[in-house]
Motif scaffolding. Structure first.
Motif, PDB file in Angstrom:
ATOM      1  N   VAL A  51       0.836  -1.190   0.000  1.00 43.38           N
ATOM      2  CA  VAL A  51       0.000   0.000   0.000  1.00 43.38           C
ATOM      3  C   VAL A  51       0.871   1.240   0.000  1.00 43.38           C
ATOM      4  CG1 VAL A  51      -1.816   1.240   1.251  1.00 43.38           C
ATOM      5  CG2 VAL A  51      -1.757  -1.268   1.312  1.00 43.38           C
ATOM      6  N   ASP A  52       0.508   2.212  -0.859  1.00 40.16           N
ATOM      7  CA  ASP A  52       1.133   3.523  -0.800  1.00 40.16           C
ATOM      8  C   ASP A  52       0.068   4.577  -1.095  1.00 40.16           C
ATOM      9  OD1 ASP A  52       0.843   3.759  -3.588  1.00 40.16           O
ATOM     10  OD2 ASP A  52       2.925   3.230  -3.991  1.00 40.16           O
ATOM     11  N   GLU A  53       0.483   5.821  -1.271  1.00 35.61           N
ATOM     12  CA  GLU A  53      -0.471   6.914  -1.444  1.00 35.61           C
ATOM     13  C   GLU A  53      -1.299   6.790  -2.727  1.00 35.61           C
ATOM     14  OE1 GLU A  53       3.255   8.001  -3.512  1.00 35.61           O
ATOM     15  OE2 GLU A  53       2.823   7.218  -1.521  1.00 35.61           O
ATOM     16  N   ARG A  54      -0.853   5.986  -3.679  1.00 32.87           N
ATOM     17  CA  ARG A  54      -1.571   5.816  -4.944  1.00 32.87           C
ATOM     18  C   ARG A  54      -2.640   4.739  -4.871  1.00 32.87           C
ATOM     19  NH1 ARG A  54       3.339   4.073  -8.277  1.00 32.87           N
ATOM     20  NH2 ARG A  54       3.614   3.055  -6.282  1.00 32.87           N
ATOM     21  N   GLY A  55      -2.492   3.836  -3.916  1.00 33.53           N
ATOM     22  CA  GLY A  55      -3.429   2.720  -3.829  1.00 33.53           C
ATOM     23  C   GLY A  55      -2.747   1.477  -3.310  1.00 33.53           C
ATOM     24  N   GLU A  56      -3.101   0.350  -3.907  1.00 34.31           N
ATOM     25  CA  GLU A  56      -2.654  -0.925  -3.373  1.00 34.31           C
ATOM     26  C   GLU A  56      -2.363  -1.901  -4.501  1.00 34.31           C
ATOM     27  OE1 GLU A  56      -5.036  -2.499  -0.039  1.00 34.31           O
ATOM     28  OE2 GLU A  56      -5.550  -4.108  -1.396  1.00 34.31           O
TER      29      GLU A  56
END
Length: 177
Positions: free
Chosen positions: A38-43
């Protein structure tokens, strides 16, 4: 009028201190829980990678299936293929029953609940009956990566009714379904 006093019963152990199930899996069944990145863009969530060493058989066919809330798919067994099911969304209860007479776990039943919060790849060897029930409130989805392509003219799919004399498990089907 005095009410009878009931003695509470202690829960039985279901997992180790590390969170692993204490239930013995059916011979050949593999469950690999996914760890989403998971990061700020999604998963991103990996479904299958041959480098994991879970199966020596090639990836030859892939399809996605959905199950509506309260519905059950199964009981089904294959004689020529293994199923590799990745459960990606929804909440499902999966039942597995080993009908292989030469298996050390013959007549063993495994039941698991899998959801998008604990996504998993489940490898089901040929000869093991499986049924899947959506126990959630929205459609559930899974991807199958069987070890052989589907043969539309001669399907390797054998079914039993949900209630039968072989499998000692009943999916809880809500009234009206």
């Amino acid at each position: 009028m005095d009410m009878p006093v009931q003695t509470p019963t202690r829960d039985q152990q279901t997992v180790t201190p590390d969170g692993a199930s204490i239930n013995t899996l059916i011979e050949g069944v593999v469950i690999r829980y996914a760890i989403p990145q998971v990061d700020e863009r999604g998963e991103l969530c990996e479904m299958y990678n041959p480098s994991w060493g879970l199966s020596d058989l090639p990836l030859v066919y892939v399809y996605q299936s959905t199950i509506r809330p309260g519905r059950v798919k199964g009981w089904v067994v294959h004689h020529e293929q293994d199923d590799r099911l990745f459960f990606s969304s929804g909440v499902v209860r999966i039942g597995l029953f080993d009908a292989r007479e030469d298996s050390p776990t013959c007549k063993r039943l495994n039941v698991f609940t899998i959801s998008e919060r604990n996504r998993a790849l489940v490898i089901i060897p040929r000869g093991v009956f499986h049924g899947i029930q959506n126990v959630g409130t929205s459609d559930a989805a899974f991807v199958n990566m069987p070890t052989r392509p589907y043969d539309h003219h001669n399907p390797d799919k054998y079914r039993l009714p949900l209630k039968n004399d072989l499998i000692p498990f009943a999916f809880e089907v809500a009234p009206g379904w």
